[in-house]
Write a protein that holds these residues in place. Sequence first.
Motif, short mmCIF file in Angstrom:
data_model
loop_
_atom_site.label_atom_id
_atom_site.label_comp_id
_atom_site.label_asym_id
_atom_site.label_seq_id
_atom_site.Cartn_x
_atom_site.Cartn_y
_atom_site.Cartn_z
N VAL A 125 46.98 34.61 23.34
CA VAL A 125 47.12 35.87 24.09
C VAL A 125 47.86 35.61 25.40
CG1 VAL A 125 45.86 37.73 25.27
CG2 VAL A 125 45.05 36.87 23.06
N ILE A 126 47.53 34.50 26.05
CA ILE A 126 48.22 34.14 27.29
C ILE A 126 49.71 33.94 27.04
CG2 ILE A 126 48.43 32.38 29.09
CD1 ILE A 126 45.42 31.85 28.77
N LEU A 127 50.04 33.18 26.01
CA LEU A 127 51.44 32.88 25.73
C LEU A 127 52.22 34.09 25.24
CD1 LEU A 127 50.95 29.37 24.10
CD2 LEU A 127 52.30 29.86 26.15
N GLU A 128 51.56 35.01 24.59
CA GLU A 128 52.24 36.23 24.13
C GLU A 128 52.64 37.13 25.28
OE1 GLU A 128 49.44 37.90 21.45
OE2 GLU A 128 49.98 36.58 19.77
N PRO B 63 31.47 31.41 34.00
CA PRO B 63 32.63 30.64 34.47
C PRO B 63 33.92 31.41 34.27
CG PRO B 63 31.92 29.80 32.35
CD PRO B 63 30.89 30.81 32.77
N ASN B 64 34.95 31.03 35.04
CA ASN B 64 36.22 31.75 35.03
C ASN B 64 37.14 31.24 33.93
OD1 ASN B 64 35.44 31.27 38.22
ND2 ASN B 64 35.99 33.37 37.73
N TYR B 65 37.65 32.16 33.16
CA TYR B 65 38.63 31.84 32.13
C TYR B 65 39.94 32.54 32.47
CZ TYR B 65 34.80 29.91 29.40
OH TYR B 65 33.74 29.15 28.99
N THR B 66 41.03 31.80 32.37
CA THR B 66 42.33 32.31 32.80
C THR B 66 42.70 33.61 32.10
OG1 THR B 66 43.06 30.05 33.28
CG2 THR B 66 44.77 31.73 33.02
N VAL B 67 42.42 33.70 30.82
CA VAL B 67 42.80 34.90 30.08
C VAL B 67 42.12 36.14 30.66
CG1 VAL B 67 40.99 34.66 28.30
CG2 VAL B 67 43.13 35.87 27.77
N ASN B 68 40.86 36.01 31.08
CA ASN B 68 40.15 37.15 31.67
C ASN B 68 40.74 37.53 33.01
OD1 ASN B 68 38.47 36.95 29.45
ND2 ASN B 68 36.84 35.88 30.55
N THR B 69 41.10 36.53 33.80
CA THR B 69 41.71 36.79 35.10
C THR B 69 43.04 37.50 34.95
OG1 THR B 69 40.64 34.81 36.00
CG2 THR B 69 42.48 35.72 37.25
N LEU B 70 43.84 37.08 33.98
CA LEU B 70 45.14 37.71 33.76
C LEU B 70 45.00 39.17 33.35
CD1 LEU B 70 46.88 34.75 31.91
CD2 LEU B 70 47.54 35.69 34.14
N VAL B 71 44.05 39.46 32.50
CA VAL B 71 43.81 40.87 32.10
C VAL B 71 43.43 41.70 33.31
CG1 VAL B 71 42.28 42.39 30.79
CG2 VAL B 71 43.22 40.34 29.71
N SER C 95 59.97 29.67 24.05
CA SER C 95 60.79 30.42 25.02
C SER C 95 59.98 30.87 26.22
CB SER C 95 61.42 31.64 24.34
OG SER C 95 60.43 32.54 23.89
N LYS C 96 58.65 30.85 26.12
CA LYS C 96 57.79 31.27 27.23
C LYS C 96 57.49 30.13 28.19
CE LYS C 96 56.87 35.62 26.20
NZ LYS C 96 55.48 36.08 26.12
N ILE C 97 57.92 28.92 27.84
CA ILE C 97 57.58 27.75 28.64
C ILE C 97 58.83 27.23 29.34
CG2 ILE C 97 56.70 25.39 28.56
CD1 ILE C 97 55.18 26.27 25.98
N HIS C 98 58.80 27.19 30.67
CA HIS C 98 59.94 26.76 31.47
C HIS C 98 59.58 25.48 32.23
CE1 HIS C 98 62.13 30.52 30.71
NE2 HIS C 98 60.97 31.12 30.89
N MET C 99 60.26 24.41 31.93
CA MET C 99 60.03 23.15 32.60
C MET C 99 60.83 23.13 33.90
SD MET C 99 58.18 22.20 30.05
CE MET C 99 57.73 20.50 30.37
N ILE C 100 60.15 22.95 35.02
CA ILE C 100 60.79 22.95 36.33
C ILE C 100 60.83 21.52 36.87
CG2 ILE C 100 60.73 23.88 38.67
CD1 ILE C 100 61.22 25.99 36.51
#
Length: 207
Positions: free
Chosen positions: A120-123, A81-89, A160-165
């Motif tokens: 890792v995603i948030l960093e 299955p797909n995990y976001t962290v792997n896709t980002l790398v 600081s990494k989270i922006h509410m739109i």
Amino acid sequence: MKIGLYFGTFNPIHVGHLIIANHMAEHADLDQIWMVVTPHNPLKKKSTLLDDYHRLQMVHLATEDFPKIKPSDIEFKLSQPNYTVNTLVHLQEKYPNYEFSLIMGEDNLRSLHKWKNYEVILENHTIYVYPRLETKGSAEEKNSTNTDNLDLKISQKFGSKIHMIDAPVVEISSTFIRDNIKKGKNVQPLLPAKVWEYIDHNNFYKK
């Protein structure tokens, strides 16, 4: 180039998805929005999904008139299955000069701590968050209550990494559309015209 990644099974893609994607393209600090079609969400049964090709084709049809919004099949080539962290790398290796951010609803933000390697995603990536109905409020209110959506530790470290739109609230779900097609109801207004034609022509979701 700054790319916002909007993940989903898009089963099917509907006008709500397009409203959010277009709002992010126009109002967030992003150059393009990539609609990443997920072949297998670990939280969903794969048997409920249309074939990957059909869902990707519907995203193509839905976005072809939006130059800032692009379909992506990048996860089709990765292990499941797909995990976001792997896709980002993978994306960062493939496009080292691009800056990738995530787009998600506030409901997903609240469960972010359950994601694989979420720290890792948030960093390494910014997250653009759009409101859901139960959490709609002013941008100032939402920015001041990040701790309501994340535990205190995460909010203090990664706030600081989270922006509410302050995007429009669109409460349309693909599940609602599928269920009503099966019941013989008219859901045409909830879908881009070409997507509705594709679904109708192929008799999708009727069984």
